[in-house]
Design a protein around this motif. Structure first.
Motif, short mmCIF file in Angstrom:
data_model
loop_
_atom_site.label_atom_id
_atom_site.label_comp_id
_atom_site.label_asym_id
_atom_site.label_seq_id
_atom_site.Cartn_x
_atom_site.Cartn_y
_atom_site.Cartn_z
N PHE A 400 0.85 -1.35 -0.17
CA PHE A 400 0.02 0.03 0.05
C PHE A 400 0.90 1.18 -0.09
CE2 PHE A 400 -3.84 -2.10 0.72
CZ PHE A 400 -3.58 -3.36 1.16
N LEU A 401 0.57 2.29 -0.99
CA LEU A 401 1.12 3.53 -0.70
C LEU A 401 0.89 4.21 0.71
CD1 LEU A 401 0.74 4.75 -4.56
CD2 LEU A 401 2.59 3.68 -3.61
N PRO A 402 1.83 5.07 0.91
CA PRO A 402 1.73 5.96 2.14
C PRO A 402 0.17 6.69 2.34
CG PRO A 402 3.74 6.51 1.34
CD PRO A 402 3.16 5.70 0.15
N ASP A 403 -0.55 6.88 1.28
CA ASP A 403 -1.82 7.54 1.47
C ASP A 403 -2.81 6.70 1.65
OD1 ASP A 403 -2.77 7.92 -2.31
OD2 ASP A 403 -1.99 6.22 -0.79
N ASN A 404 -2.54 5.40 1.82
CA ASN A 404 -3.47 4.51 2.43
C ASN A 404 -4.73 4.41 1.24
OD1 ASN A 404 -2.17 3.18 4.50
ND2 ASN A 404 -2.88 5.11 5.82
N LYS A 405 -4.83 4.88 0.16
CA LYS A 405 -5.73 4.93 -0.83
C LYS A 405 -5.07 4.32 -1.89
CE LYS A 405 -7.68 9.41 0.74
NZ LYS A 405 -7.82 10.91 0.32
N THR A 406 -4.18 3.57 -1.98
CA THR A 406 -3.81 2.77 -3.19
C THR A 406 -2.93 1.64 -2.92
OG1 THR A 406 -3.48 4.91 -4.22
CG2 THR A 406 -2.51 3.08 -5.21
N MET A 407 -3.37 0.49 -3.57
CA MET A 407 -2.71 -0.65 -3.37
C MET A 407 -2.18 -1.10 -4.81
SD MET A 407 -4.66 -4.33 -2.56
CE MET A 407 -5.43 -4.50 -4.15
N VAL A 408 -0.77 -1.53 -4.56
CA VAL A 408 0.12 -2.03 -5.63
C VAL A 408 0.35 -3.62 -5.45
CG1 VAL A 408 2.35 -1.71 -6.53
CG2 VAL A 408 1.31 0.10 -5.46
N THR A 409 0.13 -4.16 -6.72
CA THR A 409 0.32 -5.65 -6.96
C THR A 409 1.21 -5.81 -7.82
OG1 THR A 409 -1.50 -5.94 -8.43
CG2 THR A 409 -2.00 -5.91 -6.32
N VAL A 410 2.17 -6.99 -7.72
CA VAL A 410 3.12 -7.47 -8.60
C VAL A 410 2.73 -8.91 -8.77
CG1 VAL A 410 5.69 -7.65 -8.93
CG2 VAL A 410 4.73 -5.86 -7.49
N CYS A 415 4.30 -7.87 -13.77
CA CYS A 415 3.49 -6.77 -14.17
C CYS A 415 3.05 -6.05 -12.79
CB CYS A 415 2.17 -7.24 -14.71
SG CYS A 415 0.83 -6.09 -14.93
N ILE A 416 3.09 -4.79 -12.82
CA ILE A 416 2.73 -3.91 -11.41
C ILE A 416 1.54 -3.34 -11.87
CG2 ILE A 416 3.82 -1.93 -10.34
CD1 ILE A 416 6.43 -2.80 -10.87
N CYS A 417 0.61 -3.30 -11.00
CA CYS A 417 -0.75 -2.62 -11.30
C CYS A 417 -0.96 -2.06 -9.85
CB CYS A 417 -1.70 -3.77 -11.43
SG CYS A 417 -1.64 -4.61 -12.72
N MET A 418 -1.38 -0.68 -10.12
CA MET A 418 -1.97 0.06 -8.96
C MET A 418 -3.37 0.44 -8.72
SD MET A 418 0.83 3.30 -9.35
CE MET A 418 0.44 4.16 -7.73
N HIS A 419 -4.28 0.02 -7.61
CA HIS A 419 -5.62 0.07 -7.68
C HIS A 419 -6.10 1.32 -6.81
CE1 HIS A 419 -5.80 -3.82 -10.00
NE2 HIS A 419 -4.87 -4.07 -9.37
N GLU A 420 -7.27 1.84 -7.05
CA GLU A 420 -7.72 2.69 -5.95
C GLU A 420 -8.42 2.10 -4.86
OE1 GLU A 420 -10.16 7.14 -6.25
OE2 GLU A 420 -10.20 5.56 -7.79
N LEU A 421 -8.32 2.39 -3.65
CA LEU A 421 -9.23 1.80 -2.69
C LEU A 421 -10.33 2.80 -2.21
CD1 LEU A 421 -6.32 0.20 -0.36
CD2 LEU A 421 -7.86 -0.97 -2.14
N PRO A 422 -11.53 2.21 -1.91
CA PRO A 422 -11.69 0.84 -1.71
C PRO A 422 -12.37 0.17 -2.72
CG PRO A 422 -13.54 2.20 -0.79
CD PRO A 422 -12.51 3.23 -1.16
N GLY A 423 -12.52 1.00 -3.76
CA GLY A 423 -13.21 0.04 -5.03
C GLY A 423 -12.31 -0.64 -6.18
N HIS A 424 -11.06 -0.35 -5.69
CA HIS A 424 -10.06 -1.41 -6.82
C HIS A 424 -10.16 -0.97 -8.06
CE1 HIS A 424 -10.38 -4.03 -3.06
NE2 HIS A 424 -9.23 -3.77 -3.14
N LEU A 427 -5.57 2.02 -11.71
CA LEU A 427 -5.29 3.35 -11.94
C LEU A 427 -4.18 3.12 -13.08
CD1 LEU A 427 -5.05 4.53 -8.40
CD2 LEU A 427 -6.94 4.98 -10.22
N LEU A 428 -3.27 2.01 -12.94
CA LEU A 428 -1.92 2.12 -13.54
C LEU A 428 -1.63 0.62 -13.84
CD1 LEU A 428 0.26 3.71 -14.98
CD2 LEU A 428 1.48 3.41 -12.87
#
Length: 430
Positions: A400-410, A415-424, A427-428
């Protein structure tokens, strides 16, 4: 909340449930099964590749799976599922009707319920299955190769009890007993099969006894539905005809041509039958006369594949080939909500979760995913989508990024993906 990521980017969220890439092909059917209404029970799904997956209805964690190539797997697509209590019924395009013990997903019985007959070129021999809410009756419908509808009585006892009337395949036998005699060993968990669930002792084998048969009521029986009290059976044919049958003799009570050709559902009171089809309309019919009560033309942009009444009977949820989910008032079919692009492609199945009184429901589709939604807001209860046009790889890292609003998966393919929380929301993707 605790997020658990595993193979094939399957994600389980306590009390929300995200089911991504459960199957490796289009997911055709969904079915909730439970011992009684106070228990959560299980969620079963089936796909074009013949696979069947059983999940815990609350957490959505996979309990058992039967995949193509497994000993007990169907040889072709499983288009329809039905269940009651600890029994799940599936029908395959090759005409075979199977009985499964839950939650072990043990194959109890398989018989050839429908055959090609004289048309050996027919693709769909078996097409639909339904089970009465009390679990006493099962109905099966044939495809273009076998146009019959059959009604089966579910009876307890050991296999070998002679069935009366037309029993389909006379070679049908107890799968578990036959394997025990042959000395075959149980499969490894978590696959389905005898011994798959530790500490589970299956009840005596169930026999399907044929009660009645109508030889050719439809060109293809696209859907079968028992009334809530079990006194009536509705059938929907590919030729756009709806028929009502009395039980247990399968005597036709009413029929309505030029109606719908995909799906039908009884209201909880059984006073109304809702139907949908290729014409894009949703229609409400009075039971038992099948007089038209209301119609909503152009309910979807294209065919309407499935619909379902909420447990309280106040609303109807529909889904179609336009990838949209819509909610309607059950009285006048007034639109109450819309989600466009709910799935990528056709949406094939929809089912309300019984244990929460219909506050949530699940859908499945051609994108191989199963999604859970809130009623009546149609808000998605979390989702992480697989990478487009690629086979999903195992997820090897999450953060999770420091803002606690973004989750990162590998993933394993880096492949690296970024998901907006809580709706997932994705983003990237790199």
């Amino acid at each position: 909340e605790i997020y658990t990521l595993g193979n094939e980017l399957e994600v389980d969220h306590q009390d929300t449930g995200v089911l991504i890439d459960t199957h490796h092909d289009e997911v055709f059917a969904l079915c909730y099964c439970f011992r009684n209404e106070s228990e959560e029970g299980w969620l079963a799904s089936s796909a074009l590749d013949g696979s069947i997956v059983l999940r815990d209805a609350k957490t959505h964690r996979v309990l058992r799976a039967v995949q193509r190539g497994d000993r007990d797997a169907h040889a072709d697509g499983v288009f329809s599922l039905a269940g009651a209590g600890e029994r799940l019924y599936s029908i395959c395009w090759d005409g075979s009707l199977s009985v499964w013990q839950l939650p072990s997903l043990t194959l109890l019985e398989r018989r050839l319920a429908h055959t090609h007959g004289k048309d050996v070129t027919a693709k769909y021999v078996g097409f639909s299955v339904a089970c009465s809410s009390d679990g006493k009756w099962v109905a099966s419908g044939g495809g273009d190769g076998d146009r019959s509808i059959k009604l089966w009585a579910v009876t307890g006892g050991t296999q070998g009890t002679p069935a009366t009337g037309d029993t389909g395949d006379s070679s049908s036998s107890s799968v578990a007993a036959a394997r025990q005699d042959a000395g075959s060993s149980p499969p490894e968990c978590p696959r389905g099969g005898p011994g798959a669930a530790e500490g589970i002792s299956p009840e005596p084998h169930l026999s399907l006894h044929s009660l009645a048969k109508d030889p050719a009521p439809h060109r293809c029986t696209n859907h079968l539905e028992f009334s809530p009290a079990g006194g009536l059976l509705a059938s929907v044919g590919s030729e756009a005809t709806i028929r009502l049958w009395t039980l247990p003799k399968l005597r036709e009570l009413a029929h309505r041509p030029d109606s719908s050709n995909k799906h039908a559902a009884f209201s909880p009171s059984a006073e109304v039958l809702a139907s949908c089809g290729n014409d894009g309309a949703i229609k409400l019919w009075l039971v038992p006369s099948l007089d038209l009560r209301a119609v909503r033309e152009s309910a979807h942009a294209g065919e309407v594949r499935r619909l379902a009444y909420a447990p309280d009977g106040a609303t109807i949820i529909s889904c179609g080939g336009d990838s949209a989910i819509r909610i309607w008032s059950s009285s006048a079919l007034t639109p109450m909500g819309l989600v466009e692009g709910a799935h990528s492609g056709n949406i094939f199945g929809i089912a309300f979760r019984p244990a929460d009184g219909g506050r949530t429901f699940v859908t499945c589709g051609a994108d191989r995913s199963i999604k859970r939604w809130a009623t009546p807001t149609l808000a998605m209860m979390s989702s992480i989508k697989p990478r487009s046009n690629t086979r999903v790889r195992p997820c090897v890292g999450v953060g999770f990024l420091p803002d606690n609003k973004t989750m990162v998966t590998v993933t394993a393919d880096l492949c690296i993906c970024m998901h907006e929380l809580p709706g997932h929301k994705l983003l990237l993707e790199l």
